[in-house]
Scaffold this motif. Structure first.
Motif, PDB file in Angstrom:
ATOM      1  N   HIS A 257       0.832  -1.209   0.000  1.00 17.01           N
ATOM      2  CA  HIS A 257       0.000   0.000   0.000  1.00 17.01           C
ATOM      3  C   HIS A 257       0.864   1.256   0.000  1.00 17.01           C
ATOM      4  CE1 HIS A 257      -3.613  -2.234   0.258  1.00 17.01           C
ATOM      5  NE2 HIS A 257      -3.349  -2.748   1.441  1.00 17.01           N
ATOM      6  N   ASP A 258       2.117   1.106   0.446  1.00 18.96           N
ATOM      7  CA  ASP A 258       3.063   2.219   0.349  1.00 18.96           C
ATOM      8  C   ASP A 258       4.359   1.689  -0.268  1.00 18.96           C
ATOM      9  OD1 ASP A 258       4.307   4.676   0.537  1.00 18.96           O
ATOM     10  OD2 ASP A 258       4.813   4.454   2.666  1.00 18.96           O
TER      11      ASP A 258
ATOM     12  N   ASP B 117       5.327  -0.683   3.934  1.00 23.01           N
ATOM     13  CA  ASP B 117       4.314  -1.266   4.814  1.00 23.01           C
ATOM     14  C   ASP B 117       4.676  -2.753   4.901  1.00 23.01           C
ATOM     15  OD1 ASP B 117       3.777  -1.234   1.994  1.00 23.01           O
ATOM     16  OD2 ASP B 117       1.685  -1.783   2.332  1.00 23.01           O
TER      17      ASP B 117
ATOM     18  N   SER C 281      -1.871  12.751   9.473  1.00 21.31           N
ATOM     19  CA  SER C 281      -1.010  11.816   8.740  1.00 21.31           C
ATOM     20  C   SER C 281      -0.133  12.610   7.764  1.00 21.31           C
ATOM     21  CB  SER C 281      -1.880  10.826   7.967  1.00 21.31           C
ATOM     22  OG  SER C 281      -1.193  10.357   6.831  1.00 21.31           O
TER      23      SER C 281
ATOM     24  N   PHE D 245       0.608  11.716   4.956  1.00 28.97           N
ATOM     25  CA  PHE D 245       0.000  11.558   3.626  1.00 28.97           C
ATOM     26  C   PHE D 245      -1.344  12.287   3.505  1.00 28.97           C
ATOM     27  CE2 PHE D 245       2.206   7.156   3.205  1.00 28.97           C
ATOM     28  CZ  PHE D 245       3.375   7.760   2.782  1.00 28.97           C
TER      29      PHE D 245
ATOM     30  N   HIS E 150      -1.626   6.164  13.061  1.00 25.11           N
ATOM     31  CA  HIS E 150      -0.830   5.865  11.849  1.00 25.11           C
ATOM     32  C   HIS E 150      -0.334   7.202  11.307  1.00 25.11           C
ATOM     33  CE1 HIS E 150      -4.057   7.222   9.075  1.00 25.11           C
ATOM     34  NE2 HIS E 150      -4.854   6.748   9.988  1.00 25.11           N
TER      35      HIS E 150
ATOM     36  N   ASP F 288       0.094   5.980   6.115  1.00 29.63           N
ATOM     37  CA  ASP F 288      -1.187   5.484   5.602  1.00 29.63           C
ATOM     38  C   ASP F 288      -1.948   4.716   6.689  1.00 29.63           C
ATOM     39  OD1 ASP F 288      -2.975   5.096   3.348  1.00 29.63           O
ATOM     40  OD2 ASP F 288      -2.365   2.993   3.378  1.00 29.63           O
TER      41      ASP F 288
ATOM     42  N   SER G 167      -2.946   1.915   6.513  1.00 26.80           N
ATOM     43  CA  SER G 167      -2.442   0.540   6.521  1.00 26.80           C
ATOM     44  C   SER G 167      -1.049   0.439   7.150  1.00 26.80           C
ATOM     45  CB  SER G 167      -2.380   0.009   5.083  1.00 26.80           C
ATOM     46  OG  SER G 167      -1.446   0.775   4.340  1.00 26.80           O
ATOM     47  N   GLN G 168      -0.577   1.529   7.805  1.00 29.19           N
ATOM     48  CA  GLN G 168       0.753   1.540   8.433  1.00 29.19           C
ATOM     49  C   GLN G 168       0.650   1.950   9.910  1.00 29.19           C
ATOM     50  OE1 GLN G 168       2.022   4.188   5.181  1.00 29.19           O
ATOM     51  NE2 GLN G 168       3.852   2.925   4.950  1.00 29.19           N
TER      52      GLN G 168
ATOM     53  N   ASP H 225       0.857   6.006  -5.358  1.00 27.36           N
ATOM     54  CA  ASP H 225       1.290   6.596  -4.087  1.00 27.36           C
ATOM     55  C   ASP H 225       0.059   6.938  -3.247  1.00 27.36           C
ATOM     56  OD1 ASP H 225       2.316   8.049  -2.008  1.00 27.36           O
ATOM     57  OD2 ASP H 225       3.431   9.474  -3.253  1.00 27.36           O
ATOM     58  N   PRO H 226       0.007   6.442  -1.985  1.00 29.62           N
ATOM     59  CA  PRO H 226      -1.165   6.738  -1.143  1.00 29.62           C
ATOM     60  C   PRO H 226      -1.396   8.241  -0.922  1.00 29.62           C
ATOM     61  CG  PRO H 226       0.591   5.678   0.142  1.00 29.62           C
ATOM     62  CD  PRO H 226       0.975   5.581  -1.299  1.00 29.62           C
TER      63      PRO H 226
ATOM     64  N   ARG I 127      -4.999  10.172  -0.369  1.00 27.34           N
ATOM     65  CA  ARG I 127      -5.193  10.717   0.989  1.00 27.34           C
ATOM     66  C   ARG I 127      -5.169  12.249   1.007  1.00 27.34           C
ATOM     67  NH1 ARG I 127      -5.505   7.554   5.388  1.00 27.34           N
ATOM     68  NH2 ARG I 127      -5.225   9.415   6.645  1.00 27.34           N
TER      69      ARG I 127
END
Ligand code: NOJ
Length: 534
Positions: free
Chosen positions: A61-62, A66, A144, A146, A162, A165, A167-168, A397-398, A402
């Motif tokens: 995801h990154d 990640d 974040s 991002f 986080h 992202d 997901s991180q 790129d997230p 975001r």
């Protein structure tokens, strides 16, 4: 004791971005066997070490930052045996190998985070991350990097932090289990023979205990405001103890294994605290990357960073490009002083490609003339520009999503490399597959169009790296000269002409290399760097 002969003090370290370096199996994604297959070129280039961005199992995801398993290789990139082969072959060619370590956060698919989700609020599994229960509102105002909030709420009501992202999830470095785990991960890779670690977000691991509100948004590589209050999530005193414990582990291994900090910390004297004798070995010099193409600012940042690192006995590093910023061949094609941008899209103002490349070559020759260690990013040795017209539908790129599409993100500097002008995917792989589209104009940058061609960017880099070694520039010092932007490093004069008129070399100077040809009268034209002996 200071080991002034240590290999890394003057090393030129080449960043390989595994997704985009070379694809051995034709799936459009670079891989470890692809890298191994191209090591010969890196040896010809004359670098000392490679730094590999993450290749660990990851949902991507990154782009691999990640990490779902710190001790493996993602099947997209190969298997553990391929990492062993890469390390062995690189060593056989005299190239050291540095891997990326991502300790601030894991992937949400990491076994620990999955266990934390399953175990529920108040469990020891959640103690490995930063969970809080604060009702409907997030625990604080942190953002974040991002874009958006740095907190995510679970259906059971708990929030987790986080800084990147969703997901991180950030790890809780107050938990001894987290500390023990990473010491073990270090040993895992050290035992496999790696020569060091580039430490991701090295200034972020420890958070202020009471999680004080903080509304300022941090940006990738953006330094901290030295005048403002210290942000509660960055550069906390507690990080140093962690790196001291890592250093002790590294020092048990032979051969000079190193830690390199990716830390967005200012001023330089504050960053230098990461490279004190019992901590890390190097830290990326992002103020240098960010300095505008102007002599006064460049001179100031060179002086300031050399002084700050000298004060702790550390080597100074230099860098112009990496996988997080617009490539310097494009960045320098904008009017001088244009602030660094978070990606470029087709509708944005476009750089002057010829000017950008001319200045990039001059900037690189200037950088390689400085004492210390220099970082190169894959493709800059080909003069590769950013992909500035990539259709938005390809963006991964997230930061793009975001930020609500306010930031184009970093995909433009991550496009797969051109190796052969006339091959499918320009020789990136055996098919025409490429995870990000390559611009139609890239044949001219391909390695096979530049090898053996006098004046090509590839040959310029090769010449500069070989002269740098021959004249010991990495071990030298900067002695500024009067009347021009010029310094002496040992027996070499490094001169860059930032002015609008061509300048003369001092009498008796013998040219070693120049980023563009001198003019008919032997003078140095605008936006050109030369090395000469006196
Ligand atoms: C810095 C890395 O260089 C960048 O690519 C990544 O997105 C963030 N750290 C988060 O890991």
């Amino acid at each position: 004791m200071l080991d002034t002969d240590a290999w890394w003090r003057d090393a030129v370290i080449y960043q390989v971005y595994p997704r985009s370096f070379a694809d051995s199996d034709g799936d459009g994604m670079g891989d470890l066997p692809g890298i191994t297959g191209r090591l010969q070129h890196l040896q010809e280039l004359g670098i000392d070490a490679v730094w590999l961005s993450p290749f660990y199992p990851s949902p991507q995801h990154d782009a691999g930052y990640d990490v779902a398993d710190y001790r493996g290789v993602d099947p997209r990139f190969g298997e553990l045996g391929d990492a062993d082969k890469l390390i062995a072959e690189a060593h056989g060619r005299g190239i050291k190998v540095i891997v990326d370590l991502v300790p601030n956060h894991t992937s949400s698919e990491h076994a620990w985070f999955q266990a934390a989700l399953a175990a529920g609020p108040g469990s020891p599994e959640r103690e490995r991350y930063i969970f809080r229960s604060s009702g409907e509102e997030p625990p604080n105002s942190w953002k974040s990097v991002f874009g958006g909030s740095a907190w995510e709420r679970l259906p059971d009501g708990d929030w987790y932090l986080h800084l990147f992202d969703v997901s991180q999830p950030d790890l809780n470095w107050d938990n001894p289990e987290v500390r023990a785990e990473f010491l073990d991960v270090l040993r895992f890779w050290l035992d496999r023979g790696v020569d060091g670690f580039r430490v991701d977000v090295a200034h972020g691991l420890v958070k202020e205990a009471n999680l004080t509100d903080w509304t300022t948004t941090s940006t990738i590589l953006g330094g901290l405001d030295p005048a403002g209050p210290p942000p509660p999530m960055w550069d906390q005193e507690g990080v140093h103890e962690i790196y001291r414990s890592w250093r002790r582990v590294l020092d048990e291994y032979p051969g000079g294994r190193i830690l390199v900090a990716e830390a967005w910390v200012a001023p330089a004297s504050r960053l230098a605290r990461y490279v004190r004798p019992d901590e890390m070995h190097q830290a990326f010099n992002f103020p240098y990357l960010d300095a505008p193409w102007r002599p006064a600012e460049l001179r100031a940042v060179i002086d300031e960073t050399l002084e700050a690192n000298d004060a702790v006995g550390a080597t100074t590093t230099w860098v112009l490009s990496n996988h997080d910023v617009v490539r310097h061949a494009s960045r320098l094609g904008f009017p001088v002083g244009t602030p660094r941008m978070p990606g470029i899209g087709a509708e944005d103002p476009q750089p002057d490609a010829a000017l950008g490349l001319r200045r990039a070559r001059a900037a690189t020759l200037l950088m390689l003339g400085l004492p210390g260690s220099a970082y190169l990013y894959q493709g800059e040795e080909l003069g590769l520009p950013e992909h500035t017209t990539m259709p938005d539908e390809f963006r991964e790129d997230p930061a793009w999503e975001r930020s609500g599409h306010a930031e184009r993100g970093r995909d433009g500097c991550r496009v797969p490399l051109p190796w052969e002008a006339d091959a499918p995917s320009y020789g990136f792989g055996p098919t025409d597959a490429s995870w990000l589209p390559q611009p139609a104009t890239w044949a001219e940058y391909a390695l096979d169009r530049q090898q053996g061609v006098p004046g090509s960017t590839w040959e310029l880099y090769r010449t500069a790296l070989s002269l740098r070694r021959e004249h010991g520039l990495g071990h030298g010092s900067v002695v500024w000269q009067e009347d021009a932007f010029a310094f002496r490093n040992g027996d070499v004069l490094v001169l860059t002409n930032f002015g609008s008129e061509a300048v003369k070399l001092p009498p008796g100077a013998r040219l070693l290399v120049s980023s563009e040809p001198l003019d008919g009268d032997g003078r140095v034209p605008t936006d050109v760097t030369v090395w000469a002996t006196l």
